[in-house]
Every structure is written in C-alpha cells, then in structure tokens.
Design a protein around this motif. Sequence first.
Motif, PDB file in Angstrom:
ATOM      1  N   UNK A  64      22.137  -3.686  -1.639  1.00 17.68           N
ATOM      2  CA  UNK A  64      21.811  -2.615  -2.586  1.00 17.68           C
ATOM      3  C   UNK A  64      23.095  -1.929  -3.042  1.00 17.68           C
ATOM      4  N   UNK A  65      23.221  -1.750  -4.342  1.00 14.70           N
ATOM      5  CA  UNK A  65      24.447  -1.205  -4.933  1.00 14.70           C
ATOM      6  C   UNK A  65      24.569   0.298  -4.690  1.00 14.70           C
ATOM      7  N   UNK A  66      25.775   0.731  -4.349  1.00 18.84           N
ATOM      8  CA  UNK A  66      26.016   2.143  -4.081  1.00 18.84           C
ATOM      9  C   UNK A  66      25.840   2.992  -5.328  1.00 18.84           C
ATOM     10  N   UNK A  67      26.275   2.474  -6.483  1.00 20.80           N
ATOM     11  CA  UNK A  67      26.213   3.299  -7.690  1.00 20.80           C
ATOM     12  C   UNK A  67      24.773   3.565  -8.121  1.00 20.80           C
ATOM     13  N   UNK A  68      23.932   2.549  -8.048  1.00 16.89           N
ATOM     14  CA  UNK A  68      22.537   2.706  -8.459  1.00 16.89           C
ATOM     15  C   UNK A  68      21.794   3.629  -7.488  1.00 16.89           C
ATOM     16  N   UNK A  84      16.842  17.295   3.651  1.00  9.79           N
ATOM     17  CA  UNK A  84      17.793  16.326   4.188  1.00  9.79           C
ATOM     18  C   UNK A  84      17.464  14.935   3.657  1.00  9.79           C
ATOM     19  N   UNK A  85      18.482  14.101   3.504  1.00  5.52           N
ATOM     20  CA  UNK A  85      18.288  12.739   3.027  1.00  5.52           C
ATOM     21  C   UNK A  85      18.453  11.791   4.214  1.00  5.52           C
ATOM     22  N   UNK A  86      17.426  10.973   4.449  1.00  8.55           N
ATOM     23  CA  UNK A  86      17.446  10.014   5.544  1.00  8.55           C
ATOM     24  C   UNK A  86      17.250   8.612   4.992  1.00  8.55           C
ATOM     25  N   UNK A  87      18.071   7.674   5.440  1.00  2.00           N
ATOM     26  CA  UNK A  87      17.928   6.274   5.051  1.00  2.00           C
ATOM     27  C   UNK A  87      17.309   5.512   6.211  1.00  2.00           C
ATOM     28  N   UNK A  88      16.247   4.762   5.925  1.00  2.00           N
ATOM     29  CA  UNK A  88      15.599   3.930   6.949  1.00  2.00           C
ATOM     30  C   UNK A  88      16.334   2.598   7.019  1.00  2.00           C
ATOM     31  N   UNK A  89      17.028   2.367   8.121  1.00  2.00           N
ATOM     32  CA  UNK A  89      17.842   1.176   8.293  1.00  2.00           C
ATOM     33  C   UNK A  89      17.979   0.847   9.772  1.00  2.00           C
ATOM     34  N   UNK A 121      28.004   0.147   2.159  1.00  2.00           N
ATOM     35  CA  UNK A 121      28.428   1.174   3.109  1.00  2.00           C
ATOM     36  C   UNK A 121      29.053   2.387   2.431  1.00  2.00           C
ATOM     37  N   UNK A 122      29.617   2.191   1.249  1.00  2.00           N
ATOM     38  CA  UNK A 122      30.261   3.310   0.558  1.00  2.00           C
ATOM     39  C   UNK A 122      29.272   4.418   0.192  1.00  2.00           C
ATOM     40  N   UNK A 123      27.985   4.070   0.104  1.00  2.00           N
ATOM     41  CA  UNK A 123      26.965   5.087  -0.171  1.00  2.00           C
ATOM     42  C   UNK A 123      26.984   6.158   0.922  1.00  2.00           C
ATOM     43  N   UNK A 124      27.093   5.741   2.189  1.00  2.00           N
ATOM     44  CA  UNK A 124      27.061   6.682   3.305  1.00  2.00           C
ATOM     45  C   UNK A 124      28.384   7.432   3.459  1.00  2.00           C
ATOM     46  N   UNK A 125      29.457   6.853   2.933  1.00  2.00           N
ATOM     47  CA  UNK A 125      30.735   7.541   2.948  1.00  2.00           C
ATOM     48  C   UNK A 125      30.797   8.623   1.877  1.00  2.00           C
ATOM     49  N   UNK A 126      30.050   8.425   0.793  1.00  2.00           N
ATOM     50  CA  UNK A 126      30.126   9.333  -0.356  1.00  2.00           C
ATOM     51  C   UNK A 126      29.034  10.390  -0.384  1.00  2.00           C
TER      52      UNK A 126
END
Length: 242
Positions: A64-68, A84-89, A121-126
């Motif tokens: 999945x793309x970070x920008x989208x 809060x934002x939670x990602x199911x992973x 992974x950059x999504x979680x860094x940003x």
Amino acid sequence: MMFIAQVITLYPEMFPGPLGHSIAGRALREGRWRCDAIQMRDFATDKHRSVDDTPAGGGAGMVLRADVVARAVDQAAAAAPDLPVLALTPRGSPLTQARVRALAAGPGATLLCGRFEGFDQRLFEARAIEEVSIGDYILSGGEMGALVLLDACVRLLPGVMGAASSGDEESFESGLLEYPHYTRPAEWEGRTIPEVLRSGDHARIAAWRTSMAETDTRLRRPDLWERHKDARVHRPLARGDE
C-alpha cells in the motif's frame, strides 16, 4: 459523548457488518456510537485508482502506497482530530483488554485496514499511527481486525451491556481467564453442576470462582499467569492491606 469509529478500508461495504447486529447493533441504532467507512481508493490520483505498487527491492505481492494512504488518514484526522489513528497489522503491538478499555473511554478511533503485503513503512514515520495486532496469525486484511477491535470497545460503552457490572469478571478484565459457568439442567449426561454452586453460600462460591480462574489461567495461559503473579507482587498496598 458518542463513540466515533472511522474505518479507512478498500472494502467499506464490510462495515458495520456484524456490528449492525446484537448489542453493538442496538447501540448503533440508539446513537451510542457511529461507524463511518472511508474508501481508500478515493484518495488515489491516477485513472485506475491505484492504491498499491510493487515492493522496493523485489519480492511477492503488493504494498500500500504511503502517499495515497496518508491522504486518507489526513482527511479522517481533519474530520475528527481527537481520534487516535490505529493501523491493523500483524507487525503491531498485541491488542489487550487494557488498551480496549482506554479506547472505549475516549472519543473513538480511526482504524486503518491493511491489505496485500502491508503498508509502506514511511507512512508510520510520517504520521502518528499506532500499529495494532489482534493475534499471531495472518488474515486477508485488516477489516476483520477492525471489527474485532470495535466490538471489544463498543460493548464497554455506557449502557451497552445493560448492567454496569456485566463485564467485570470476564476473561482478561482482572488479568485472569474467567471461571467456568454452568446452568440448568442440574444434571446432563451424567454430569452435575458443582455442589458449591448449588450451595447458596456466596462466600464459598466467590472463593471457588477465584480458585478456578487462577487454576485455569495457570494451566491454559501461563503467560497471563506470570504477568498476574508479578502484578500481585508489585502492586502498591491498599488501605487495610498492611
């Protein structure tokens, strides 16, 4: 205060799904919580509405793309900045009853459902996103995890379970598995309800239930039992414990 669930997913038709039934469904109809499903593809910019691409470095599957995904997260955050934002992973921290209680006591959550090989992974860094896992196994996507998390939260909302004490002695609430239950008939296929539960002696019943919860936890979930023992050893003394 209404509990708000925003779910970012490629399959918005999966929500509220089973949460539209039973006590969660009743609470939804009563306005105790709200479920807003957000289509992740709406934030793609190409004509194919692409949300994924091949893994950098090669390998199977798509990522999945970070920008989208970030555009979807940003819009959800703008609509409900307190959630809060939670990602199911499966890479996330294990979901616990303590975390569920904390979420249920708040304004809600924005849930991000993974698919394919997961997120860039950059999504979680940003972005400030908490990664959460519902167990050590792999599902087709994060939607089932989101449903599990929401069900766990919604049942704890005020008035949803009826009696306020309904969930007090359930598994994990005290750090132990719940004690076994019995009901009528008193005898079934040669098996009887334990005598203590028919005694009417509430002190004996309470002691039996505590003993069974501790025994079953020690035998079935030694990991929980070790944490429970440590918590008992290190908990501060309450008034009257001296």
